[in-house]
Each structure stands twice: as C-alpha cells, then as structure tokens.
Design a protein around this motif. Structure first.
Motif, mmCIF file in Angstrom:
data_model
loop_
_atom_site.group_PDB
_atom_site.id
_atom_site.type_symbol
_atom_site.label_atom_id
_atom_site.label_comp_id
_atom_site.label_asym_id
_atom_site.label_seq_id
_atom_site.Cartn_x
_atom_site.Cartn_y
_atom_site.Cartn_z
ATOM 1 N N PRO A 143 -2.032 8.760 -35.352
ATOM 2 C CA PRO A 143 -1.267 8.224 -34.215
ATOM 3 C C PRO A 143 -2.073 8.257 -32.921
ATOM 4 C CG PRO A 143 -0.486 10.413 -34.822
ATOM 5 C CD PRO A 143 -1.422 9.992 -35.901
ATOM 6 N N CYS A 144 -1.725 7.370 -32.025
ATOM 7 C CA CYS A 144 -2.396 7.283 -30.731
ATOM 8 C C CYS A 144 -1.959 8.454 -29.851
ATOM 9 C CB CYS A 144 -2.050 5.954 -30.067
ATOM 10 S SG CYS A 144 -2.775 5.762 -28.431
ATOM 11 N N LEU A 145 -2.933 9.217 -29.348
ATOM 12 C CA LEU A 145 -2.647 10.389 -28.528
ATOM 13 C C LEU A 145 -2.958 10.155 -27.052
ATOM 14 C CD1 LEU A 145 -4.229 13.012 -30.946
ATOM 15 C CD2 LEU A 145 -1.836 12.339 -30.789
ATOM 16 N N LYS A 146 -3.770 9.154 -26.763
ATOM 17 C CA LYS A 146 -4.134 8.793 -25.400
ATOM 18 C C LYS A 146 -4.273 7.283 -25.311
ATOM 19 C CE LYS A 146 -5.025 12.444 -22.642
ATOM 20 N NZ LYS A 146 -4.652 12.576 -21.236
ATOM 21 N N GLU A 147 -4.039 6.739 -24.145
ATOM 22 C CA GLU A 147 -4.228 5.305 -23.967
ATOM 23 C C GLU A 147 -5.706 4.961 -24.165
ATOM 24 O OE1 GLU A 147 -3.515 1.806 -20.615
ATOM 25 O OE2 GLU A 147 -2.827 3.866 -20.264
ATOM 26 N N HIS A 148 -5.963 3.915 -24.954
ATOM 27 C CA HIS A 148 -7.333 3.554 -25.290
ATOM 28 C C HIS A 148 -7.989 2.719 -24.201
ATOM 29 C CE1 HIS A 148 -5.429 4.347 -29.184
ATOM 30 N NE2 HIS A 148 -6.630 4.500 -29.708
ATOM 31 N N ASP A 149 -9.269 2.960 -24.010
ATOM 32 C CA ASP A 149 -10.101 2.033 -23.250
ATOM 33 C C ASP A 149 -10.735 1.003 -24.178
ATOM 34 O OD1 ASP A 149 -10.137 3.259 -20.452
ATOM 35 O OD2 ASP A 149 -10.679 4.965 -21.716
ATOM 36 N N LEU A 150 -10.880 1.396 -25.464
ATOM 37 C CA LEU A 150 -11.487 0.513 -26.464
ATOM 38 C C LEU A 150 -10.843 0.830 -27.802
ATOM 39 C CD1 LEU A 150 -13.724 -1.671 -26.497
ATOM 40 C CD2 LEU A 150 -15.337 0.126 -27.166
ATOM 41 N N GLU A 151 -10.174 -0.159 -28.390
ATOM 42 C CA GLU A 151 -9.427 0.067 -29.624
ATOM 43 C C GLU A 151 -9.632 -1.091 -30.590
ATOM 44 O OE1 GLU A 151 -4.795 0.821 -31.110
ATOM 45 O OE2 GLU A 151 -5.221 -0.001 -29.114
ATOM 46 N N ALA A 152 -9.788 -0.751 -31.871
ATOM 47 C CA ALA A 152 -9.852 -1.769 -32.917
ATOM 48 C C ALA A 152 -8.454 -1.958 -33.491
ATOM 49 C CB ALA A 152 -10.819 -1.343 -34.011
ATOM 50 N N VAL A 153 -7.912 -3.172 -33.390
ATOM 51 C CA VAL A 153 -6.580 -3.442 -33.927
ATOM 52 C C VAL A 153 -6.652 -3.910 -35.371
ATOM 53 C CG1 VAL A 153 -5.501 -3.899 -31.715
ATOM 54 C CG2 VAL A 153 -6.646 -5.766 -32.918
ATOM 55 N N SER A 154 -7.825 -4.368 -35.796
ATOM 56 C CA SER A 154 -8.013 -4.689 -37.213
ATOM 57 C C SER A 154 -9.472 -4.453 -37.583
ATOM 58 C CB SER A 154 -7.613 -6.140 -37.521
ATOM 59 O OG SER A 154 -8.571 -7.053 -37.020
#
Length: 444
Positions: free
Chosen positions: A175-186
């Motif tokens: 699960p996401c614990l912090k807001e991402h600056d860079l995230e892969a959605v797929s």
C-alpha cells in the motif's frame, strides 16, 4: 560552531566529487549500475562501486576490495575526469562508520526485508545501520525513499530537515504510505525487458510518461524509479535518464536471461522477498508452461530466512530443485532441512521419495512443454551461466560440477492429485555411500 553532520572529503582530491549512495536489502547493485549508466548517458565520466567490482565508466579497475582499494579506485577515476560516484553501501559497511568516511550527497533506499541478522543481532540494529546513510547525507542533498516500504517512514524521521525527500513506488510492493513524486501505475514484463508507465507528476512529465529497462521483472521497475529519482534530484537531464536506463546492461545474476527456448535464467535472489518476486516474474514469463526452480541457501547466514525462502518457492514452482549453495562451515543437510520444511509448507501437501538423476528425467519430460528454468545458487552462477549458454544439453553433469562437487542425488516431492511443485534435494549421505533410499515419507 560547525555542523557535526558535515562529512569532510576523504582526501583533498575528493573535494569536488559528488556521490550517490545506495542501500537496502535487495536491488542495491542494479540501482547503482543504473545510476552510473545515467551519468554516462549525460556525457560525464563516473566511478561506480558495487559488491561486484570498482569501475570507471563500466570498465573494472584492478584494485583490492578494501577501504584502501576503494580510495585508490576513486582517486584513479577522479584523475581520469570523473566527478560523480555511484556507490553501493551494505549494512555491514554502514555499521562500521562508512557514511562518516566518505561524503554522500544523494542517499537512495531500495527496500528492507530480513537479512544479515546473524551479523547485526537484531532487526533494529540492521535498520539502524541502514539509517546511518541518511543521517549523514550532506545538507542540501536528497533522500530517495520507497513510498511503499514501511522502513522508509523510519528513515524519513532520522533524515535531517535540510535534506530534500523524493518518494517513488510500484504498486506490487504494497500500500501507498506517502504521496509519490514518481510512481509506476503499470509494469509490463517480457523476456526482452520491462516497460513502466508513470503516473502523472512533474517528474513523469519531464520523462515523457514512461521508462524502459533491459532488466526483467517488477522489482527492477522499482530500481529504475529509484535511480531516476536520484538522477533528476542531482540535476541530470531527463533525456539522459531515459537513454541511460534503456542502454544499461543487465547485471550478471539479476534475472539474467541465458536462453529462450526454453527460457533459462540465473538470478541471485537470496531472501524470501526476492525469491517471491523472482518466482512471480518467472511464472509470468512461463504463461501456460512450467516453472522449474533450482535454489539453495548459504551457510553461516540467517537460518530464520530459510523456511520462508522455501515456502516462497513452494508456492510458485512446478518443480523445485533444492541444491547446495556454499554451505561454508554448516552441515548442508541442516540447511536443506530448513528449506525443505518451507517448501513442503508452501506446496501444501505432497509425498517424498529419494531419487538419483532427477535432473535428466525432469529435463526430458519438459522438452515438449514451454518451461522457464530459473537458477538461484549464488556461488554457482558463473558455471550455470556457461552450461545454460550451451542450451543446457547436460544439466545433470553441469550442476554436479557447479554445486561444490556434490553428485546430483535428489529427493523429489510429488504432490497428491498431480498439482503443485515437485521438489528435488541433494543427499550428502548418498554422495558418500553411492546409495539412495527410496523410502517415501509424508510432507507436512
């Protein structure tokens, strides 16, 4: 009064060198190698230090593996024009004060899972050792943290306020614990590499919304995001990031594809988390085919991780081969017993029988079925690589030489109902006596 966190340069010649430090349980070498490739793609020379070697622009430097050897390699690289360094840092090195002997401007955290407890004594000491890198990050630098690993929240707390945080993540981690600056959605994985689609963000927009690496597996998507976030934090161009990642060669033993018909792979995974993720990648590549896993555990290491390692393989493999992986001073039978208990639990139900030369029968039965073979023993990697490049024509002979001289005497787990993994395990007794018991016993 001077700031006690300010780490002086290790030598006058190192004063203008800027360094990326990479730590974590898994993915350190791959992330460090990706960072070095990005710096090269930006047209700059780079010194890299990993557990594999010291190198300048990807070319190994012939120095000893020691602190003095590190300094000699770094000085040689500095004299050749390198102003950037990418350094992999183990928990043992950090526990010995490494972060106070060399200055780190950008600190990267990959992930944390149980490992090295024999040398650290506890989970708290292991994490505290990792934290030393972030405590001593240079003022004005950046901490690159995995937003889906709980340990990153603790590292965030000990990182000084004047160090910028950059968060990255891949959904498969948790699960996401912090807001991402860079995230892969797929993340799309094939035998040719891994493609990432990025969630909208300023950093993602600069990168064109996607990344491509030659590494195979979602865990390398995490490593690519970590390297990307660190490189952008250092002011390297987004175009160099994309080009560097795309051209970065796969580190030997990191889901290294050796053959494609069937798919044959060598991977260094040696923790439960790494084994689970590597097995998942193998299963995705195999599709309707079978996954055959060859693995072991080293001696004089954390015995507590062995059963979870076996369980991870038991859940994923159609056939699992339990073999010797550098037992050092431990009895290989004891190591195998730990792994076998986990395999049995992961498989659910099954029966045991001792059998010699199972490799040959397993190999012959697979020729008409798509198969992914995955080797794990760390110390056997180079020999396994050579044998697999010969299309694995004689796997029994190759493995008998690569596994510390043991004959391929195996125990096979045949699950009831024809489902789940079969397990093959070496027998030291059979190695000495030349005999092999055929007595069956029930797995737990």
């Amino acid at each position: 009064m001077s700031d006690p966190r300010l780490v002086p340069a290790a030598a006058p010649w190192a004063e203008d060198m800027r360094t990326f430090g990479v730590t974590g349980t898994n993915g350190k070498t791959s992330t460090t190698t990706m960072l070095a490739a990005i710096v090269r793609a930006a047209g700059q020379r780079v010194f890299a230090a990993t557990t594999l070697d010291y190198s300048l622009d990807g070319q190994p430097l012939p120095v000893e593996r020691s602190w003095q050897g590190f300094l000699a390699a770094a000085e040689q690289s500095r004299a050749a024009g390198a102003r950037h360094a990418a350094v992999e840092i183990t928990s043992q090195s950090l526990a010995r004060g490494y972060a106070k002997r060399w200055r780190f401007d950008w600190s990267v955290f990959t992930n944390l899972s149980p490992d090295h407890f024999k040398s650290h004594g506890s989970w708290e000491h292991y994490l505290a050792s990792k934290a030393q890198l972030f405590v001593h990050t240079s003022p004005g630098g950046a901490a690159i943290l995995n937003a889906r690993d709980p340990a990153a929240l603790l590292l965030d707390q000990v990182t000084p306020a004047d160090v910028r945080r950059v968060w990255y993540g891949v959904m498969s981690r948790g699960p996401c614990l912090k807001e991402h600056d860079l995230e892969a959605v797929s993340v799309r994985t094939s035998v040719d590499g891994t493609a990432l689609t990025l969630a909208p963000s300023p950093l993602a927009e600069a990168l064109g919304g996607s990344l491509q690496v030659a590494y195979v597996g979602e865990v390398f998507a995490e490593n690519a995001l970590a390297a990307t976030a660190a490189a952008l934090s250092a002011g390297l161009p987004a175009a160099a990031v994309c080009a560097g990642l795309a051209s970065c060669p796969v580190v030997p033993g990191r889901f290294e594809v050796l053959g494609r018909s069937p798919v044959a792979v060598v991977d260094y995974a040696h923790t439960p988390d790494a084994l689970e993720r590597t097995c998942a990648t193998a299963r995705a590549l195999a599709g309707e085919g079978r996954v055959i896993v060859v693995f072991g555990a080293g001696g004089d290491t954390d015995a507590g991780k062995r059963e979870p390692m076996g369980e991870a393989v038991g859940r994923a493999a159609d056939i699992a081969v339990l073999t010797t992986d550098n037992p050092r001073r431990e009895d290989p039978r004891q190591i195998a017993a730990h792994l076998r208990a986990g395999l049995t639990r992961g498989a659910g139900r099954g029966s045991w029988r001792r059998q010699t030369d199972c490799w040959r029968s397993a190999w012959r039965s697979s020729w008409r079925t798509p198969v992914t073979w995955w080797w794990s023993p760390a110390r056997a990697t180079s020999r396994a690589r050579r044998s697999a490049t010969r299309r694995c024509r004689s796997p029994t002979a190759r493995w008998s030489r690569s596994c510390s001289g043991w004959r391929p005497t195996m125990a096979r787990l045949e699950p009831a109902g024809g489902e789940g993994p079969a397990m093959l395990a070496e027998s030291r007794t059979a190695r000495r006596t030349g005999r092999c018991s055929t007595r069956a016993r029930r797995g737990g």
